[in-house]
Design a protein around this motif. Structure first.
Motif, PDB file in Angstrom:
ATOM      1  N   LYS A  51       0.963  -1.304  -0.130  1.00 42.39           N
ATOM      2  CA  LYS A  51      -0.069  -0.108  -0.052  1.00 42.39           C
ATOM      3  C   LYS A  51       0.917   1.099  -0.266  1.00 42.39           C
ATOM      4  CE  LYS A  51      -2.328  -1.084   3.893  1.00 42.39           C
ATOM      5  NZ  LYS A  51      -1.428  -2.315   4.407  1.00 42.39           N
ATOM      6  N   SER A  52       1.810   1.171   0.969  1.00 46.46           N
ATOM      7  CA  SER A  52       2.586   2.496   0.944  1.00 46.46           C
ATOM      8  C   SER A  52       3.568   2.610  -0.388  1.00 46.46           C
ATOM      9  CB  SER A  52       3.630   2.362   2.224  1.00 46.46           C
ATOM     10  OG  SER A  52       2.683   2.599   3.327  1.00 46.46           O
ATOM     11  N   THR A  53       3.858   1.387  -0.688  1.00 41.49           N
ATOM     12  CA  THR A  53       4.624   1.316  -1.908  1.00 41.49           C
ATOM     13  C   THR A  53       4.107   1.978  -3.124  1.00 41.49           C
ATOM     14  OG1 THR A  53       5.898  -0.673  -1.316  1.00 41.49           O
ATOM     15  CG2 THR A  53       5.813  -0.060  -3.526  1.00 41.49           C
ATOM     16  N   LEU A  54       2.678   1.676  -3.270  1.00 40.29           N
ATOM     17  CA  LEU A  54       2.001   2.484  -4.211  1.00 40.29           C
ATOM     18  C   LEU A  54       1.892   3.924  -4.170  1.00 40.29           C
ATOM     19  CD1 LEU A  54      -0.159   2.375  -6.601  1.00 40.29           C
ATOM     20  CD2 LEU A  54      -1.820   2.021  -4.756  1.00 40.29           C
ATOM     21  N   SER A  55       1.782   4.252  -2.867  1.00 37.15           N
ATOM     22  CA  SER A  55       1.722   5.962  -2.705  1.00 37.15           C
ATOM     23  C   SER A  55       3.067   6.308  -3.078  1.00 37.15           C
ATOM     24  CB  SER A  55       1.347   6.206  -0.936  1.00 37.15           C
ATOM     25  OG  SER A  55       2.305   5.811  -0.334  1.00 37.15           O
ATOM     26  N   TYR A  56       4.198   5.920  -2.665  1.00 35.31           N
ATOM     27  CA  TYR A  56       5.393   6.024  -3.352  1.00 35.31           C
ATOM     28  C   TYR A  56       5.706   6.101  -4.852  1.00 35.31           C
ATOM     29  CZ  TYR A  56       6.751   6.355   1.734  1.00 35.31           C
ATOM     30  OH  TYR A  56       6.634   6.261   3.161  1.00 35.31           O
ATOM     31  N   VAL A  57       5.302   5.018  -5.427  1.00 36.28           N
ATOM     32  CA  VAL A  57       5.442   4.831  -6.908  1.00 36.28           C
ATOM     33  C   VAL A  57       4.658   6.153  -7.362  1.00 36.28           C
ATOM     34  CG1 VAL A  57       4.473   3.699  -8.771  1.00 36.28           C
ATOM     35  CG2 VAL A  57       5.999   2.651  -6.900  1.00 36.28           C
ATOM     36  N   LEU A  58       3.463   6.299  -6.826  1.00 34.82           N
ATOM     37  CA  LEU A  58       2.398   7.454  -7.697  1.00 34.82           C
ATOM     38  C   LEU A  58       3.061   8.791  -7.430  1.00 34.82           C
ATOM     39  CD1 LEU A  58      -1.073   6.436  -6.836  1.00 34.82           C
ATOM     40  CD2 LEU A  58       0.417   5.977  -8.835  1.00 34.82           C
ATOM     41  N   THR A  59       3.875   9.094  -6.128  1.00 27.73           N
ATOM     42  CA  THR A  59       4.446  10.372  -5.975  1.00 27.73           C
ATOM     43  C   THR A  59       6.102  10.555  -6.445  1.00 27.73           C
ATOM     44  OG1 THR A  59       4.611   9.572  -3.827  1.00 27.73           O
ATOM     45  CG2 THR A  59       2.802  11.054  -4.011  1.00 27.73           C
ATOM     46  N   GLY A  60       6.415   9.470  -6.856  1.00 26.10           N
ATOM     47  CA  GLY A  60       7.720   9.648  -7.433  1.00 26.10           C
ATOM     48  C   GLY A  60       8.877   9.484  -6.656  1.00 26.10           C
ATOM     49  N   ARG A  61       8.922   8.644  -5.494  1.00 24.57           N
ATOM     50  CA  ARG A  61       9.993   8.665  -4.583  1.00 24.57           C
ATOM     51  C   ARG A  61      11.161   7.782  -5.204  1.00 24.57           C
ATOM     52  NH1 ARG A  61       9.686   7.658   1.762  1.00 24.57           N
ATOM     53  NH2 ARG A  61      11.727   7.921   2.062  1.00 24.57           N
ATOM     54  N   HIS A  62      12.524   8.470  -5.043  1.00 21.41           N
ATOM     55  CA  HIS A  62      13.771   7.719  -5.396  1.00 21.41           C
ATOM     56  C   HIS A  62      13.635   6.405  -4.869  1.00 21.41           C
ATOM     57  CE1 HIS A  62      17.891   7.887  -6.860  1.00 21.41           C
ATOM     58  NE2 HIS A  62      17.820   6.983  -5.789  1.00 21.41           N
ATOM     59  N   GLY A  63      13.967   5.442  -5.698  1.00 18.15           N
ATOM     60  CA  GLY A  63      14.249   4.062  -5.165  1.00 18.15           C
ATOM     61  C   GLY A  63      12.970   3.081  -5.540  1.00 18.15           C
TER      62      GLY A  63
END
Ligand SMILES: Nc1ncnc2c1ncn2[C@@H]1O[C@H](COP(=O)(O)OP(=O)(O)O)[C@@H](O)[C@H]1O
Ligand SMILES: [Mg+2]
Lengths: 508, 255
Positions: free
Chosen positions: B46-58
């Motif tokens: 779930k958090s991974t999805l949020s980071y993927v959408l917002t463009g987090r490095h890594g």
């Protein structure tokens, strides 16, 4: 007690790569003005000293004083203990004096050559009164914004000679003396003679002794008893002539119950040869007097290989000579190839207070070895040191501090806080606090932290819509906030933008 | 209603050195004006999805697409996505020492406005709006002068996330477990703060473990995320069922 830190592991590879690619053309002040300059003969000899002294039509006592310093200097060795490395300075290749040809003094600002005014304009330095009076854009949400924008009087030093002094009339009314030190030698010889070298003796250290022999010009301030200086006093230094060593001499005296705030700003044009700067600043605070001395320093740090920057070896010392006197040093250091600088306070008067607030930024291949010395001599003397070091690129940033409590300094107190922020993995931060305590009831506190600018923080800020460079600037400004608060408002704004410029390209 | 957020067959991995695939072909559409809930067990992504959408490095997208109102999110820097109206209320808000909440939010607002070619917000307007929103979220003016997230309690941090969201007025917000660590009063306050932003031009993804939050923020749809994929979707009744039966039953059924 000394803890020496070096952190080598990285945030991520991109960051390191970007830091490596750091370009030095971020430096906006790198240009030089074409005006005729009158040089002293190259090299250092008794004749050079005599040339400088006669150019300035100095009295015999001052020539003697200089020559004595010169003799002393010949017997001294250059210090090499600071954690900095640099190519040896070729003392015989330096011109020890350079004055703009058109004449060293100007009766009014209208007589100042247009090129000089242009130079200042490019640097954004407000020389003319109207510009000086211009307010500063500030965040209205801070309480500081409610403060009235203070006025600033500027004594501009172009290379070695003071070319313009503004606001002198109004200061005169208040009884404040604010002029170049060479003028003061003629107009107030008794004051100069009494205080010159009384804080930093001729024989103090290699660079101070050299300065004593060849100092060209600088600023003199005297605030009479009970007078609160009606405006901030300010000098902008700028080196211009090629191969010109800079040997400023500043002397500020606050008589009993007087107050003065002094701002020093520096920026120098690009040069291929490393330029030596060996200034001496002496502050004297008598009973109940207070001196605030703020510096924003932005000398050219050299190209990405560290070539061509300024060598800054300066001796700054404040003497809290009177009871309940107070001296604060606040500095923002972003420039120079090599900085070696320890503004210090001698807390002689009982109940006197010394403060040191510092922000030192190193990037590229810069090296900085800075810190302070607090010498507690009087009873119940207090000192406070807050140092914020920011290292990026392949730079090295060292804090070196000494707190010395002498036997008679009963109930002396010191608080020291040293924080280091690392940007990227190729830079170094070092904290070297020394303490000498000869008094059983002294209270000494020391705190030190080293943190890395984290990916978490950077991402959080960027997620809110703030671009990467601005995000770094915001985080860095947060890191240095405790110190920025001690700068006069307009200086704080300038310092913030300087921090941003000097860290451009440090993450990627 | 047309689709606002369109996610298609997203496959994404985490980690620089040994990348690990976390999202395994995730597809999801959120139409304009809708609020969708994402529920799922710990470690589902779930958090991974949020980071993927917002463009987090890594967080690297290996294939698939993610469009916001037709714009390709995956092409943009994190700050550009924010300026395009994407906001994430972090599961673990980060401390920003020395930067007061007010300074931070104003800098963010003006940065977004600059990208969109809008003028800066004036200081009085900003302060007025901040007071109003803070008041609704039961944040004191004193709190807004303190460095962001430094020394705030877990619940206060979550309210500060919602404060930022209200100030920035994003078009699309992702709330990642904004309810965890909140007592019932704070939960209601936060939910009310969120509901104010619901309108036909906006959308929202609400990530949560608990049905409780969904009593206050009524979702149009509920999706269950497990092992990096949406395994089942339904109406609000799906959340109730999950609460009763637990993830195991539903995950097992879908497998
Ligand atoms: N930076 C990372 N490196 C390696 N694995 C990670 C990283 N971040 C998350 N993971 C792993 O990815 C999986 C999904 O995590 P996450 O998205 O945080 O789950 P959720 O939010 O659904 O609880 C977990 O197994 C977690 O351990
Ligand atoms: Mg999570």
């Amino acid at each position: 007690m000394a803890d020496d830190l070096r952190v080598k592991d990285s945030i991520d590879k991109d960051t390191v790569a970007a830091a490596k690619a750091l370009e030095s053309d971020n430096y906006e002040a790198g240009f030089s003005t074409d005006i005729e300059t009158e040089f002293a003969p190259q090299g250092l000899s008794p004749d050079t000293v005599r040339f400088i002294s006669s150019k300035k039509e100095e009295p015999e006592w001052l020539l003697e004083w200089r020559l004595k310093a010169y003799e002393r200097w010949l017997t001294m060795e250059e210090p090499d203990w600071a954690m900095v490395q640099y190519d040896p300075v070729k003392y015989q290749d330096i011109h020890y004096y350079a004055a703009p040809k058109a004449g060293a003094k100007y009766d009014s600002i209208d007589d100042v050559p247009e090129e000089i005014l242009e130079t200042y304009k490019k640097l954004g330095i407000p020389l003319r009164e109207a510009e000086v009076l211009l307010g500063v854009e500030g965040a209205a949400e801070t309480a500081a914004a409610a403060r009235e924008t203070p006025r600033v009087a500027v004594d501009a030093v172009f290379d070695s000679v003071s070319v313009a002094t503004t606001f002198r009339e109004e200061l005169k009314q208040a009884g404040v003396i604010f002029m170049s030190i060479s003028e003061a030698v003629h107009e107030h010889p008794e004051l100069v003679k009494k205080y010159l070298g009384s804080v930093v003796p001729q024989s103090d250290n290699f660079f101070a002794t050299l300065n004593s022999a060849v100092f060209s010009d600088g600023t003199f301030v005297y605030v009479p008893p009970g007078v609160r200086c009606p405006m901030e006093l300010s000098t902008y230094f700028r080196m211009n002539a090629e191969n010109t060593g800079q040997f400023e001499r500043t002397l500020i005296v606050a008589d009993k119950g007087a107050y003065v705030s002094y701002l020093e700003g520096c920026t120098a044009p690009m040069r291929d040869e490393n330029q030596l700067h060996a200034a001496v600043v002496e502050l004297v605070a008598l009973d109940d007097a207070e001196i605030k001395y703020s510096t924003v320093q932005n000398w050219w740090p050299g190209d990405e290989n560290g070539k061509g920057g300024i060598y800054n070896f300066v001796t700054k010392r404040g003497d809290c000579r009177g009871v309940r006197s107070k001296i604060s040093w606040t500095q923002v250091e972003t420039g120079s190839a090599v900085t070696w600088k320890y503004p210090s306070c001698v807390l002689r008067g009982d109940d006197s207070v010394g403060e040191f607030y510092s922000i030192a930024v190193t990037n590229g291949r810069q090296m900085a070895d800075t810190g302070t010395k607090m010498i507690h001599l009087g009873q119940r003397t207090r000192s406070r040191i807050i140092s914020k070091g920011i290292s990026a690129g392949r730079s090295d940033n060292t804090y070196r501090g000494l707190v010395s409590i002498h036997g008679k300094a009963e109930q002396a107190r010191n608080f020291t806080q040293c924080d280091s922020l690392l940007i990227g993995g190729d830079c170094g931060a070092h904290t070297v606090p020394y303490v000498e305590n000869r008094c059983a009831d002294a209270q000494l506190e020391h705190e030190a932290t080293t943190t890395k600018l984290s990916e978490d923080q950077l991402f959080y800020v960027r997620q809110r819509g703030i671009g990467e460079e601005e995000a770094v600037a915001l985080l860095v400004n947060g890191f240095v906030r405790d110190v920025l608060q001690h700068l006069p408002m307009e200086f704080a704004v300038e310092a913030q933008s300087l921090l941003k410029v000097s860290l451009e390209g440090s993450v990627g | 209603m047309p689709v606002m957020l369109e996610l298609k067959d997203l496959i994404a991995s985490v980690g620089d050195d040994e990348p690990k695939t976390i999202l395994n072909g995730l597809s999801l559409n959120v139409p304009f004006g809708e609020v969708h809930a994402i529920m799922g067990p710990n470690g589902a992504g779930k958090s991974t999805l949020s980071y993927v959408l917002t463009g987090r490095h890594g967080y690297d997208v290996l294939s698939g697409k993610a469009l916001l109102d037709g714009d390709d999110l995956l092409e943009m820097d994190p700050e550009a996505r924010a300026a395009a109206g994407l906001f994430l209320s972090f599961q673990y808000p980060v401390e920003i020492p020395g930067v007061p909440v007010m300074t931070f939010v104003r800098t963010a607002m003006n940065a977004q406005r600059a990208v969109r070619g809008e003028p800066e917000i004036s200081a009085p307007d900003f302060i007025k709006q901040a007071r109003l929103v803070a008041n609704e979220l039961k944040l004191t003016p004193d709190m807004l002068m303190r460095p962001l997230n430094v020394g705030f309690s877990g619940g206060e941090k979550k309210r500060l996330e919602i404060f930022q969201m209200r100030m920035l007025e994003p078009r699309f917000a992702i709330l990642d477990e904004t309810d965890s660590g909140l007592d019932i009063d704070a939960l209601r306050t936060v939910a009310e703060g969120v509901n104010v932003l619901r309108d036909e031009k906006r959308g929202m993804l609400v990530i949560t473990h608990y049905q409780r939050l969904l009593d206050y923020i009524k979702p149009d749809k509920v999706h269950v995320l497990s092992a990096g994929r949406i395994i089942t979707s339904g109406g609000p009744e799906l959340a109730l069922r999950l609460e009763k039966e637990g993830y195991d039953g539903i995950v097992g059924e879908a497998a």
